[in-house]
Design a protein around this motif. Structure first.
Motif, PDB file in Angstrom:
ATOM      1  N   THR A 175       0.737  -1.396  -0.093  1.00 58.20           N
ATOM      2  CA  THR A 175      -0.056   0.135   0.184  1.00 58.20           C
ATOM      3  C   THR A 175       0.796   1.240  -0.045  1.00 58.20           C
ATOM      4  O   THR A 175       2.289   1.137   0.761  1.00 58.20           O
ATOM      5  CB  THR A 175      -1.287  -0.469   1.635  1.00 58.20           C
ATOM      6  OG1 THR A 175       0.003   0.331   2.532  1.00 58.20           O
ATOM      7  CG2 THR A 175      -1.787  -0.918   1.354  1.00 58.20           C
TER       8      THR A 175
ATOM      9  N   GLY B 120      -4.552   1.957   0.038  1.00 56.21           N
ATOM     10  CA  GLY B 120      -6.200   1.160   0.281  1.00 56.21           C
ATOM     11  C   GLY B 120      -6.625   2.271   1.285  1.00 56.21           C
ATOM     12  O   GLY B 120      -6.209   3.083   1.565  1.00 56.21           O
ATOM     13  N   ASP B 121      -8.293   1.512   1.464  1.00 61.69           N
ATOM     14  CA  ASP B 121      -8.414   2.287   2.593  1.00 61.69           C
ATOM     15  C   ASP B 121      -8.140   2.299   4.359  1.00 61.69           C
ATOM     16  O   ASP B 121      -8.598   2.699   5.054  1.00 61.69           O
ATOM     17  CB  ASP B 121     -10.288   2.575   2.641  1.00 61.69           C
ATOM     18  CG  ASP B 121     -10.348   0.895   3.137  1.00 61.69           C
ATOM     19  OD1 ASP B 121      -9.843   0.155   3.135  1.00 61.69           O
ATOM     20  OD2 ASP B 121     -12.198   0.384   3.023  1.00 61.69           O
ATOM     21  N   SER B 122      -7.348   1.132   4.305  1.00 57.86           N
ATOM     22  CA  SER B 122      -5.888   1.209   5.491  1.00 57.86           C
ATOM     23  C   SER B 122      -5.367   2.323   6.152  1.00 57.86           C
ATOM     24  O   SER B 122      -5.063   2.531   6.768  1.00 57.86           O
ATOM     25  CB  SER B 122      -5.141  -0.017   5.340  1.00 57.86           C
ATOM     26  OG  SER B 122      -5.026   0.414   4.575  1.00 57.86           O
TER      27      SER B 122
ATOM     28  N   ASP C 111      -8.862   2.141  -3.942  1.00 55.45           N
ATOM     29  CA  ASP C 111      -9.965   1.351  -2.893  1.00 55.45           C
ATOM     30  C   ASP C 111     -11.103   2.077  -3.072  1.00 55.45           C
ATOM     31  O   ASP C 111     -11.123   2.947  -2.430  1.00 55.45           O
ATOM     32  CB  ASP C 111      -9.066   1.000  -1.984  1.00 55.45           C
ATOM     33  CG  ASP C 111      -9.222  -0.675  -0.809  1.00 55.45           C
ATOM     34  OD1 ASP C 111     -10.509  -0.906  -1.581  1.00 55.45           O
ATOM     35  OD2 ASP C 111      -8.967  -0.644   0.168  1.00 55.45           O
TER      36      ASP C 111
ATOM     37  N   LYS D 179     -10.458  -1.528  -6.421  1.00 58.58           N
ATOM     38  CA  LYS D 179     -10.603  -2.717  -5.495  1.00 58.58           C
ATOM     39  C   LYS D 179     -12.480  -2.476  -4.720  1.00 58.58           C
ATOM     40  O   LYS D 179     -11.771  -1.520  -4.288  1.00 58.58           O
ATOM     41  CB  LYS D 179      -9.865  -2.653  -4.451  1.00 58.58           C
ATOM     42  CG  LYS D 179      -9.251  -4.445  -3.586  1.00 58.58           C
ATOM     43  CD  LYS D 179      -8.816  -4.461  -3.198  1.00 58.58           C
ATOM     44  CE  LYS D 179      -8.313  -3.646  -2.275  1.00 58.58           C
ATOM     45  NZ  LYS D 179      -9.791  -3.715  -1.003  1.00 58.58           N
TER      46      LYS D 179
END
Ligand code: KIV
Length: 251
Positions: A18, A39-41, A79, A107
């Motif tokens: 990421t 990523g939405d992380s 994401d 994603k």
């Protein structure tokens, strides 16, 4: 996207990490990573939220633009955050926005439950990576980050999810915290590559949150990660050197 299927056929492992900002994206790209995921992380390791359920599309777009400026070679995937793909039409609009921000693919989380959204995005010509197993956007309903696919019925449901995502047109699928034996079954059942995170060695590729890999979020490290660096410790050390140097200087 065919390149990733070919890698699977040749037994070549796919690497993914990421990134949420320009310098990290550029460093990963220059290091030869195959895929970079915004990523939405992001919500947890950059924005300080408790989980990914508060991340907005506007935040994802902002960070995707920054990452896109640093990527020349790797496949850049954006994401879709929670509640930006509740219907097929909303999914297409959100996916288009990520592509306009510089992503080359998107994603979303979900298997059989999200086939109309996946089909709609793919029908627009937007490449899509699936994500099944533990779904962080459902962490509140699930009550934590628990291993998936331990029972026979869960394993069968995950194989069905994987096959449905492949049939809907996804070019790859993330398997998050899936038991290694179930990850092996899914990997063998699909032609598209599986990209594992905390799902053992049998996947066609591996993805990690970069902050976990390099020790940049020291307050929590998932059990399945072995950090390769301690960047947080280096930052603390450098800051303390600077504080000491500044306080002791006479001028
Ligand atoms: O948001 C993210 O970083 C992810 C990876 C953990 C796969 O979805």
């Amino acid at each position: 996207m065919q390149e990733f299927r070919d890698k699977k056929k040749r037994g070549e492992r796919i690497t993914a990490l990421t990134a949420y900002d320009y310098p990290t994206a550029r460093l990963l790209d220059e290091s030869g990573i195959d895929m970079i995921l915004v990523g939405d992380s992001l919500g947890m390791v950059v924005l300080g939220y408790d989980d990914t359920t508060q991340v907005t599309l506007a935040e994802m777009l902002h960070h995707t633009r920054a990452v896109a400026r640093g990527v020349k070679r790797a496949l850049l995937i954006g994401d879709l955050p929670i509640h930006t793909y509740d219907t097929p039409a909303q999914a297409v609009a959100s996916a288009r926005a990520l592509i306009e921000a510089g992503a080359q693919a998107v994603k979303l989380e979900g298997g059989v439950s999200h086939i109309p959204q996946i089909e709609a995005i793919v029908a627009e010509g937007i490449p899509l990576m699936g994500h099944i197993g533990m779904l962080p956007q459902s962490v509140r309903e699930e009550g934590g980050y628990k291993v998936k696919g331990r029972t026979q019925s869960e394993a069968e449901a995950l194989v069905r999810d994987g096959k449905a995502v492949e049939k809907a047109g996804a070019f790859a699928v993330v398997l998050e915290i899936v038991s290694p034996e179930t990850a092996r079954q899914i990997t063998n059942a699909l032609e598209i590559p599986t990209i594992g995170i905390g799902s053992g060695e049998h996947c066609d590729g591996q993805i990690l949150v970069t902050h976990d890999l390099i020790g940049l979020f020291p307050w929590f490290t998932p059990k399945f990660v072995s950090p390769e660096a301690r960047v947080a410790d280096e930052i603390r050390r450098a800051v303390q050197v600077f504080i000491g140097r500044t306080r002791s200087s006479k001028d």
